[in-house]
Motif scaffolding. Sequence first.
Motif, PDB file in Angstrom:
ATOM      1  N   CYS A  78       5.352  -8.145   8.125  1.00 24.34           N
ATOM      2  CA  CYS A  78       4.882  -6.626   7.654  1.00 24.34           C
ATOM      3  C   CYS A  78       5.909  -5.838   7.608  1.00 24.34           C
ATOM      4  CB  CYS A  78       3.683  -6.443   8.653  1.00 24.34           C
ATOM      5  SG  CYS A  78       3.082  -4.714   8.037  1.00 24.34           S
ATOM      6  N   THR A 128      -4.038  -0.022  -2.642  1.00 26.39           N
ATOM      7  CA  THR A 128      -3.407  -1.198  -2.419  1.00 26.39           C
ATOM      8  C   THR A 128      -2.984  -1.791  -3.872  1.00 26.39           C
ATOM      9  OG1 THR A 128      -5.325  -2.630  -2.394  1.00 26.39           O
ATOM     10  CG2 THR A 128      -4.661  -1.645  -0.344  1.00 26.39           C
ATOM     11  N   LYS A 157      -3.797   5.129   7.942  1.00 21.77           N
ATOM     12  CA  LYS A 157      -2.530   5.309   7.814  1.00 21.77           C
ATOM     13  C   LYS A 157      -1.373   4.213   8.592  1.00 21.77           C
ATOM     14  CE  LYS A 157       1.140   8.882   6.922  1.00 21.77           C
ATOM     15  NZ  LYS A 157       1.567  10.411   6.781  1.00 21.77           N
ATOM     16  N   ARG A 212      -6.109  -1.515   3.944  1.00 21.20           N
ATOM     17  CA  ARG A 212      -5.266  -0.596   4.529  1.00 21.20           C
ATOM     18  C   ARG A 212      -6.369   0.388   5.354  1.00 21.20           C
ATOM     19  NH1 ARG A 212      -0.505   2.515   3.407  1.00 21.20           N
ATOM     20  NH2 ARG A 212      -0.083   3.718   5.463  1.00 21.20           N
ATOM     21  N   PHE A 215      -2.357  -1.961   8.375  1.00 25.01           N
ATOM     22  CA  PHE A 215      -2.480  -2.881   7.078  1.00 25.01           C
ATOM     23  C   PHE A 215      -2.678  -3.936   7.536  1.00 25.01           C
ATOM     24  CE2 PHE A 215      -2.224  -3.389   2.744  1.00 25.01           C
ATOM     25  CZ  PHE A 215      -1.062  -3.718   2.437  1.00 25.01           C
ATOM     26  N   GLU A 248      -2.369   5.604   2.255  1.00 26.40           N
ATOM     27  CA  GLU A 248      -3.766   5.189   2.811  1.00 26.40           C
ATOM     28  C   GLU A 248      -4.846   5.374   1.578  1.00 26.40           C
ATOM     29  OE1 GLU A 248      -4.807   7.868   6.138  1.00 26.40           O
ATOM     30  OE2 GLU A 248      -6.783   7.121   6.387  1.00 26.40           O
ATOM     31  N   SER A 277       6.824  -1.337   6.925  1.00 29.32           N
ATOM     32  CA  SER A 277       6.615   0.150   6.418  1.00 29.32           C
ATOM     33  C   SER A 277       7.872   0.693   6.227  1.00 29.32           C
ATOM     34  CB  SER A 277       5.881   0.719   7.576  1.00 29.32           C
ATOM     35  OG  SER A 277       6.781   1.172   8.768  1.00 29.32           O
ATOM     36  N   SER A 318       0.824  -1.204   0.171  1.00 28.02           N
ATOM     37  CA  SER A 318       0.012  -0.090   0.032  1.00 28.02           C
ATOM     38  C   SER A 318       0.842   1.135  -0.006  1.00 28.02           C
ATOM     39  CB  SER A 318      -0.778  -0.136   1.332  1.00 28.02           C
ATOM     40  OG  SER A 318      -1.554   1.300   1.521  1.00 28.02           O
TER      41      SER A 318
END
Lengths: 112, 115
Positions: free
Chosen positions: B91, B55, B71, B68, B74, B52, B93, B49
């Motif tokens: 996961c 995806t 923010k 998502r 996910f 926000e 970020s 993603s």
Amino acid sequence: DQQVKQNSPSLSVQEGRISILNCDYTNSMFDYFLWYKKYPAEGPTFLISISSIKDKNEDGRFTVFLNKSAKHLSLHIVPSQPGDSAVYFCAASARSGNQFYFGTGTSLTVIP
Amino acid sequence: NAGVTQTPKFQVLKTGQSMTLQCAQDMNHNSMYWYRQDPGMGLRLIYYSASEGTTDKGEVPNGYNVSRLNKREFSLRLESAAPSQTSVYFCASRTPIGTLGDTQYFGPGTRLTVL
């Protein structure tokens, strides 16, 4: 098709010696490269990166070398320590892109 | 500062069951990712993603859906689990794309077994 390749699944090195981990890539659009370290039962953690405008980046005991013409990068660890024993992943991306592409990893064992 | 958190840490499912893997980050990153790690296969991207509300599919999206939620969060959903989905799921970020020190931060992983 694997765009980032780590052809050595494992490597053993004596403590104090140099560890050299290798990585090859096929996509000429890649211009940013990273190494991650992963201990068992943990997520990967960032180690060091290099942009294609450089051919070397150093951070303490860790140095990454980039050979753009050969589409090859390597991670040197000097001196190797037992705590360096982990799986090392090479990753690459195009800086303008959203994705990192990972190699299959090399398991490094540093023998005391 | 927790970074990236994932729940659960471990899960065993029977074939055909569904479940949702949760992920949250507190670093105010726009981009988030789901990977699976299998022996000899490295980290393969399932979905990501970029911001926000958006995806996109990665390398191995079949059998998965993502949301998502905002923010921070996910999630990854397996609607009808199969033994081939036995894996460790990470996961991540990402710091702002193209900035100095651009990298991904990973969660601790979810080890999923499908019987």
